[in-house]
Scaffold this motif. Structure first.
Motif, PDB file in Angstrom:
ATOM      1  N   ARG A   1      -3.905  21.727 -64.081  1.00 50.52           N
ATOM      2  CA  ARG A   1      -4.552  21.136 -63.625  1.00 50.52           C
ATOM      3  C   ARG A   1      -4.515  22.022 -62.152  1.00 50.52           C
ATOM      4  O   ARG A   1      -5.816  22.324 -61.640  1.00 50.52           O
ATOM      5  N   GLN A   2      -3.499  22.281 -61.693  1.00 55.11           N
ATOM      6  CA  GLN A   2      -3.621  22.465 -60.155  1.00 55.11           C
ATOM      7  C   GLN A   2      -3.997  23.905 -60.071  1.00 55.11           C
ATOM      8  O   GLN A   2      -4.372  24.398 -58.894  1.00 55.11           O
TER       9      GLN A   2
ATOM     10  N   THR B   1       3.655  15.676 -69.364  1.00 57.11           N
ATOM     11  CA  THR B   1       2.604  15.299 -68.620  1.00 57.11           C
ATOM     12  C   THR B   1       3.024  16.107 -66.961  1.00 57.11           C
ATOM     13  O   THR B   1       1.439  16.049 -66.443  1.00 57.11           O
TER      14      THR B   1
ATOM     15  N   GLU C   1       0.049  18.759 -65.275  1.00 57.74           N
ATOM     16  CA  GLU C   1      -0.418  18.832 -63.920  1.00 57.74           C
ATOM     17  C   GLU C   1      -0.508  20.383 -63.360  1.00 57.74           C
ATOM     18  O   GLU C   1      -0.917  20.395 -62.522  1.00 57.74           O
TER      19      GLU C   1
END
Length: 314
Positions: free
Chosen positions: A20-21, A13, A17
């Motif tokens: 994606r960042q 998880t 993230e």
């Protein structure tokens, strides 16, 4: 040589993230089309490789409602990949390849009846070697219940061995590493004793190596996968990379390099496999991009153009 640092294990998880960042959106996605497979799916492919002057892809072939699998070798005919004439067919899953001392090494996962659990299957990684596909001979079988064994020839000529123990040592599946002087030194004892690489796989999750790249500076660029269970037992698989120094055993942080949503929409083998990307291979390009070859949702094969994840380590 680049100094590698690892900030510790992160969950899927958190890694997702982070991906994606970073904002490194894939540049292009496309399905790879296969034919002449008797209405079976082709997925969990390798990257293309050369054999006797022809470009070949190995792929897992099976019916949508079955996991009885074969590995076929395909060639491109007018944009469609078809089984190569007179190529071997192996009763394996999830093929891979490498080159060692100029020799082709091909492998995959062999399933067989579990010796203790009636009606259950067990598995092991098997390896073939030869000057070409037409000359492959089986030469090594890994320990029972171990997938994702991978070999790579190091800059000094020795052989790096990435393992994936499960159970008492590896939980749901972690990555280990050792090395041997030559292929003749491979053994179950060597593999079983390979130390775990810490800082890669979260305790409640699992992962493994898919393809190893020897970088020009002697470091190893590892393409792999990490996975977790989600809601209602659904599986979530992500392509990941890390870089490893086989001489001092330092390693970089894990990075997810793509997710299912980056690929073309398509069918899934089962409802619990919708969010699955299984890394196959990576073809790196001089312009700083790379093509990721992967299986999607245990039903199709696709190619994704991304930023080369190993370029910053060279």
């Amino acid at each position: 040589m680049v100094q590698l640092t690892n900030s510790g294990t992160k969950s899927c998880t958190v890694l997702l993230e982070d991906f994606r960042q970073r904002g490194h959106k894939p540049l292009h996605a496309e399905k790879i089309i296969f034919d002449q497979v008797n209405e079976r799916d082709v997925y969990n492919i390798t990257a293309p490789f050369e054999d006797e002057g022809e470009t070949v892809i190995a792929g897992r072939v099976e019916h949508r409602d079955s996991e009885v699998s074969e590995v076929h070798f395909f060639v491109n005919r007018n944009g469609v990949w078809v089984p190569r004439e007179n190529a071997p067919v192996f009763a394996l899953q999830d093929p891979f390849y490498t080159k060692i001392n100029g020799e082709l090494i091909v492998g995959g996962v062999e399933t067989f009846s579990h010796p203790e659990k009636e009606g259950m299957l067990n598995w092991r990684t098997v390896f073939y070697r030869g000057a070409s596909l037409s000359q492959l001979e089986r030469f090594f079988v890994g320990p029972d219940a171990m997938k994702d064994l991978r070999l790579v020839q190091l800059a000094d000529g020795s052989i790096g061995v990435f393992t994936r123990p499960q159970g008492v040592k590896g939980g749901r599946g972690k990555i280990g590493y050792t090395n041997v002087p030559s292929l003749d030194n491979l053994s179950h004892e060597v593999i079983d004793e390979a130390p775990i690489l810490e800082g890669l796989i979260h305790e409640d999750e699992w992962g493994g190596c898919n393809e190893i790249h020897l970088l020009p500076n002697g470091l190893l660029g590892v393409l792999g996968h990490i996975a977790r269970f989600g809601e209602a037992g659904k599986r979530h698989y992500y392509p990941m990379v890390f870089v490893f120094n086989p001489y001092n055993r330092t390693l970089s942080d894990v990075e997810i390099i793509a997710e299912r949503a980056n690929f073309v929409v398509g069918p899934a083998k089962r409802d619990d496999l919708v969010d699955v990307v299984f890394s196959g291979g990576l073809v790196r390009h001089p312009d700083g991009t790379a093509d990721l070859y992967a299986g999607t949702s245990d039903a199709e094969a696709q190619k994704l153009r991304i930023i080369d994840p190993f370029a910053k380590y060279v």
